[in-house]
Design a protein around this motif. Structure first.
Motif, PDB file in Angstrom:
ATOM      1  N   HIS A 194       0.836  -1.205   0.000  1.00  0.00           N
ATOM      2  CA  HIS A 194       0.000   0.000   0.000  1.00  0.00           C
ATOM      3  C   HIS A 194       0.870   1.253   0.000  1.00  0.00           C
ATOM      4  CE1 HIS A 194      -3.384  -2.563   1.956  1.00  0.00           C
ATOM      5  NE2 HIS A 194      -3.561  -2.471   0.651  1.00  0.00           N
ATOM      6  N   LEU A 195       1.913   1.252   0.818  1.00  0.00           N
ATOM      7  CA  LEU A 195       2.813   2.399   0.874  1.00  0.00           C
ATOM      8  C   LEU A 195       3.546   2.592  -0.453  1.00  0.00           C
ATOM      9  CD1 LEU A 195       4.487   2.150   4.413  1.00  0.00           C
ATOM     10  CD2 LEU A 195       2.453   3.429   3.722  1.00  0.00           C
ATOM     11  N   LEU A 196       3.960   1.491  -1.068  1.00  0.00           N
ATOM     12  CA  LEU A 196       4.692   1.573  -2.326  1.00  0.00           C
ATOM     13  C   LEU A 196       3.823   2.135  -3.448  1.00  0.00           C
ATOM     14  CD1 LEU A 196       6.675  -1.789  -2.197  1.00  0.00           C
ATOM     15  CD2 LEU A 196       7.604   0.508  -1.888  1.00  0.00           C
ATOM     16  N   VAL A 197       2.557   1.761  -3.456  1.00  0.00           N
ATOM     17  CA  VAL A 197       1.636   2.289  -4.472  1.00  0.00           C
ATOM     18  C   VAL A 197       1.483   3.797  -4.302  1.00  0.00           C
ATOM     19  CG1 VAL A 197      -0.775   2.311  -5.232  1.00  0.00           C
ATOM     20  CG2 VAL A 197       0.380   0.137  -4.818  1.00  0.00           C
ATOM     21  N   ARG A 198       1.309   4.239  -3.072  1.00  0.00           N
ATOM     22  CA  ARG A 198       1.172   5.685  -2.824  1.00  0.00           C
ATOM     23  C   ARG A 198       2.480   6.407  -3.142  1.00  0.00           C
ATOM     24  NH1 ARG A 198      -0.885   8.723   2.786  1.00  0.00           N
ATOM     25  NH2 ARG A 198      -0.669  10.846   1.950  1.00  0.00           N
ATOM     26  N   TYR A 199       3.593   5.784  -2.798  1.00  0.00           N
ATOM     27  CA  TYR A 199       4.899   6.383  -3.074  1.00  0.00           C
ATOM     28  C   TYR A 199       5.094   6.587  -4.577  1.00  0.00           C
ATOM     29  CZ  TYR A 199       9.991   7.018  -2.918  1.00  0.00           C
ATOM     30  OH  TYR A 199      11.268   7.512  -3.064  1.00  0.00           O
ATOM     31  N   ARG A 204      12.723  12.700 -12.322  1.00  0.00           N
ATOM     32  CA  ARG A 204      13.129  12.637 -13.733  1.00  0.00           C
ATOM     33  C   ARG A 204      13.301  11.194 -14.187  1.00  0.00           C
ATOM     34  NH1 ARG A 204      16.158  16.993 -11.986  1.00  0.00           N
ATOM     35  NH2 ARG A 204      17.963  15.689 -11.621  1.00  0.00           N
ATOM     36  N   GLY A 205      13.766  10.334 -13.283  1.00  0.00           N
ATOM     37  CA  GLY A 205      13.953   8.926 -13.637  1.00  0.00           C
ATOM     38  C   GLY A 205      12.757   8.081 -13.239  1.00  0.00           C
ATOM     39  N   ALA A 206      11.550   8.623 -13.428  1.00  0.00           N
ATOM     40  CA  ALA A 206      10.340   7.936 -12.967  1.00  0.00           C
ATOM     41  C   ALA A 206      10.176   6.559 -13.596  1.00  0.00           C
ATOM     42  CB  ALA A 206       9.113   8.801 -13.258  1.00  0.00           C
ATOM     43  N   ASP A 207      10.455   6.430 -14.885  1.00  0.00           N
ATOM     44  CA  ASP A 207      10.271   5.143 -15.562  1.00  0.00           C
ATOM     45  C   ASP A 207      11.158   4.063 -14.949  1.00  0.00           C
ATOM     46  OD1 ASP A 207       8.373   6.138 -17.241  1.00  0.00           O
ATOM     47  OD2 ASP A 207       9.726   6.478 -18.915  1.00  0.00           O
ATOM     48  N   ARG A 208      12.420   4.414 -14.711  1.00  0.00           N
ATOM     49  CA  ARG A 208      13.348   3.438 -14.127  1.00  0.00           C
ATOM     50  C   ARG A 208      12.917   3.061 -12.715  1.00  0.00           C
ATOM     51  NH1 ARG A 208      16.788   7.084 -16.527  1.00  0.00           N
ATOM     52  NH2 ARG A 208      17.273   8.055 -14.524  1.00  0.00           N
ATOM     53  N   GLU A 209      12.465   4.053 -11.937  1.00  0.00           N
ATOM     54  CA  GLU A 209      12.068   3.755 -10.564  1.00  0.00           C
ATOM     55  C   GLU A 209      10.772   2.943 -10.522  1.00  0.00           C
ATOM     56  OE1 GLU A 209      13.145   6.325  -7.281  1.00  0.00           O
ATOM     57  OE2 GLU A 209      11.010   6.559  -6.843  1.00  0.00           O
ATOM     58  N   LYS A 259      11.709  -0.593 -10.738  1.00  0.00           N
ATOM     59  CA  LYS A 259      12.246  -1.100  -9.475  1.00  0.00           C
ATOM     60  C   LYS A 259      11.115  -1.347  -8.477  1.00  0.00           C
ATOM     61  CE  LYS A 259      16.826   1.089  -9.788  1.00  0.00           C
ATOM     62  NZ  LYS A 259      16.641   1.819 -11.044  1.00  0.00           N
ATOM     63  N   LEU A 260      10.143  -0.441  -8.436  1.00  0.00           N
ATOM     64  CA  LEU A 260       9.005  -0.616  -7.534  1.00  0.00           C
ATOM     65  C   LEU A 260       8.203  -1.859  -7.890  1.00  0.00           C
ATOM     66  CD1 LEU A 260       7.844   3.094  -7.235  1.00  0.00           C
ATOM     67  CD2 LEU A 260       8.677   1.667  -5.362  1.00  0.00           C
ATOM     68  N   LYS A 261       8.087  -2.122  -9.166  1.00  0.00           N
ATOM     69  CA  LYS A 261       7.373  -3.323  -9.618  1.00  0.00           C
ATOM     70  C   LYS A 261       8.082  -4.575  -9.113  1.00  0.00           C
ATOM     71  CE  LYS A 261       5.694  -5.625 -13.811  1.00  0.00           C
ATOM     72  NZ  LYS A 261       5.639  -5.571 -15.313  1.00  0.00           N
ATOM     73  N   VAL A 262       9.405  -4.555  -9.150  1.00  0.00           N
ATOM     74  CA  VAL A 262      10.189  -5.693  -8.650  1.00  0.00           C
ATOM     75  C   VAL A 262       9.970  -5.875  -7.153  1.00  0.00           C
ATOM     76  CG1 VAL A 262      12.535  -6.526  -8.238  1.00  0.00           C
ATOM     77  CG2 VAL A 262      11.943  -5.528 -10.457  1.00  0.00           C
ATOM     78  N   ILE A 263       9.996  -4.766  -6.409  1.00  0.00           N
ATOM     79  CA  ILE A 263       9.821  -4.842  -4.957  1.00  0.00           C
ATOM     80  C   ILE A 263       8.428  -5.355  -4.609  1.00  0.00           C
ATOM     81  CG2 ILE A 263       9.789  -3.509  -2.810  1.00  0.00           C
ATOM     82  CD1 ILE A 263      11.755  -1.545  -4.136  1.00  0.00           C
ATOM     83  N   ARG A 264       7.417  -4.882  -5.327  1.00  0.00           N
ATOM     84  CA  ARG A 264       6.044  -5.302  -5.029  1.00  0.00           C
ATOM     85  C   ARG A 264       5.802  -6.776  -5.356  1.00  0.00           C
ATOM     86  NH1 ARG A 264       4.454  -0.158  -7.271  1.00  0.00           N
ATOM     87  NH2 ARG A 264       3.834  -1.209  -9.200  1.00  0.00           N
ATOM     88  N   ALA A 265       6.643  -7.340  -6.229  1.00  0.00           N
ATOM     89  CA  ALA A 265       6.495  -8.755  -6.576  1.00  0.00           C
ATOM     90  C   ALA A 265       7.034  -9.664  -5.470  1.00  0.00           C
ATOM     91  CB  ALA A 265       7.210  -9.048  -7.893  1.00  0.00           C
ATOM     92  N   ARG A 316      21.205  -2.302  -3.451  1.00  0.00           N
ATOM     93  CA  ARG A 316      21.378  -1.052  -2.706  1.00  0.00           C
ATOM     94  C   ARG A 316      20.396   0.008  -3.207  1.00  0.00           C
ATOM     95  NH1 ARG A 316      26.436  -0.218   0.081  1.00  0.00           N
ATOM     96  NH2 ARG A 316      26.259   2.013  -0.333  1.00  0.00           N
ATOM     97  N   ARG A 317      20.215   0.093  -4.511  1.00  0.00           N
ATOM     98  CA  ARG A 317      19.295   1.089  -5.064  1.00  0.00           C
ATOM     99  C   ARG A 317      17.845   0.772  -4.692  1.00  0.00           C
ATOM    100  NH1 ARG A 317      23.330   0.921  -9.091  1.00  0.00           N
ATOM    101  NH2 ARG A 317      22.350  -0.807 -10.223  1.00  0.00           N
ATOM    102  N   GLU A 318      17.501  -0.510  -4.684  1.00  0.00           N
ATOM    103  CA  GLU A 318      16.141  -0.893  -4.297  1.00  0.00           C
ATOM    104  C   GLU A 318      15.896  -0.606  -2.821  1.00  0.00           C
ATOM    105  OE1 GLU A 318      15.886  -4.974  -5.423  1.00  0.00           O
ATOM    106  OE2 GLU A 318      15.923  -4.558  -7.582  1.00  0.00           O
ATOM    107  N   LEU A 319      16.882  -0.883  -1.976  1.00  0.00           N
ATOM    108  CA  LEU A 319      16.741  -0.601  -0.549  1.00  0.00           C
ATOM    109  C   LEU A 319      16.664   0.899  -0.285  1.00  0.00           C
ATOM    110  CD1 LEU A 319      19.187  -3.214   1.045  1.00  0.00           C
ATOM    111  CD2 LEU A 319      16.684  -3.278   1.000  1.00  0.00           C
ATOM    112  N   ALA A 320      17.341   1.691  -1.113  1.00  0.00           N
ATOM    113  CA  ALA A 320      17.269   3.149  -0.962  1.00  0.00           C
ATOM    114  C   ALA A 320      15.849   3.641  -1.215  1.00  0.00           C
ATOM    115  CB  ALA A 320      18.241   3.814  -1.929  1.00  0.00           C
ATOM    116  N   ILE A 321      15.171   3.035  -2.197  1.00  0.00           N
ATOM    117  CA  ILE A 321      13.777   3.394  -2.475  1.00  0.00           C
ATOM    118  C   ILE A 321      12.895   3.010  -1.291  1.00  0.00           C
ATOM    119  CG2 ILE A 321      11.783   2.898  -3.940  1.00  0.00           C
ATOM    120  CD1 ILE A 321      13.737   2.490  -6.261  1.00  0.00           C
TER     121      ILE A 321
END
Length: 337
Positions: free
Chosen positions: A63-68, A77-82, A85-91, A124-129
């Motif tokens: 739920h938090l990731l969707v709102r984020y 600016r790098g919304a597509d790339r992020e 990454k969010l899709k990977v985390i939610r999986a 590391r980049r995924e954990l930063a998100i």
């Protein structure tokens, strides 16, 4: 009503309200305990306190990731790339955990699961998100997380700097595989990446009004680091640009970053060059700039690097190229003598 009781040498104030967890605190003076209890009761009545534990049990990490993604990622600016990454985390199963069960142990499990698949730099980049998401939730969304669980996790070591160069046979395999590709933009996109050192997103956002064939430059008003830059065009880059049709203000119209990612993966598989990333073409370009004799400031002008140390991470000179340069320099000294 608040309960004030004497416990040893101190006074304990306890506040209970239906729908909120009980809270208590001890004081040396009874009057301080009474005052604190009254303030807390007013805060609860005005709903100024964080949400109850029931909210932690009903809200998930997903739920938090969707709102984020909707409120924070969309502005980057790098919304597509992020978003990818969010899709990977939610999986991952971490996404289905309620906030009541969210712990550093759960985040560490996510880290270890991902390290079995991808390199440390990616994790590391995924954990930063994740860390930023939880921090925004705590500070701006009123989510009653007592702490940020990512802060209690040891981050994996950064990935080693990539030293892969685009060898002649690799380039030939790519060019041969492009011949059967349906994506018309792959060949010019790859050529321009190698010749200019531009990132994928910079190439896709390039517009014709910012390309000057007379001055042999391409201007990028917005880049990853937030600073505009103007890239000098090589003769090969000029040739590629001249061959492209001008049917749209964008040099590569209607081409998304995700489309390029998928087309690149298919091309890589056809060419048999697994592991080669599109971003490696930028490394190749920077290395070629140095081998062509450009100085550090000149290469930084082309690549946009503002940190010399990071620029050096992108640079992987071929020892044989350095040997040839030394041979020419030695021969020049001998002839002048």
């Amino acid at each position: 009503m608040a309960t004030i009781r004497k416990r040893g040498s101190s006074w304990q104030a306890q506040v209970r309200r239906q729908g909120s967890p009980p809270i208590s605190k001890s004081f040396t003076i009874k009057a301080d305990a009474v005052l604190w209890a009254r303030e807390k009761e007013r805060s609860i009545d005005r709903q100024e306190l964080p949400a109850t534990i029931k909210d932690l049990q009903s809200v998930t990490v997903g739920h938090l990731l969707v709102r984020y993604e909707a409120e924070i990622t969309a502005k980057k600016r790098g919304a597509d790339r992020e978003r990818y990454k969010l899709k990977v985390i939610r999986a991952h199963q971490l996404s289905s955990l309620t906030l009541a069960k969210l712990t550093s142990v759960a985040v560490a499990r996510y880290r270890d699961d991902r390290l079995a698949i991808v390199q440390g730099g990616t994790v590391r980049r995924e954990l930063a998100i994740l860390q930023h998401c939880f921090e925004v939730a705590r500070k701006e969304w009123g989510t009653p997380l007592s702490s940020n669980p990512v802060q209690g996790v040891t981050l994996p070591e950064p990935s080693r700097a990539c030293d892969r160069r685009l060898e002649d046979d690799t380039g030939q395999k790519l060019r041969a595989a492009i011949g059967s590709a349906h994506a018309w933009y792959l060949r010019p996109l790859i050529e321009l990446a190698i010749e200019t050192g531009m990132r994928r997103g910079e190439l896709l956002s390039l517009v014709w009004p910012n390309v000057s064939l007379e001055r042999r430059t391409a201007h990028l008003p917005m880049t990853k680091n937030g600073h505009a830059r103007t890239v000098a065009l090589t003769p090969k880059a000029m040739e590629v640009l001249k061959a492209l049709p001008r049917t749209d203000p964008r040099v590569f119209p209607k081409v998304s970053g995700n489309a390029v990612r998928l087309a690149w993966e298919r091309l890589r598989e056809r060419a048999g060059v697994q592991g080669l990333r599109f971003h490696d073409l930028r490394h190749e370009a920077v290395s070629r700039f140095f081998e062509a004799g450009l100085s550090v400031p000149e290469v930084a002008l082309m690549s946009g690097h503002r940190d010399t140390r990071m620029l050096m991470r992108y640079t992987h000179l071929r020892p044989e190229a350095v040997a040839e340069k030394l041979a020419r320099a030695t021969a020049g000294e001998a002839n002048s003598g």
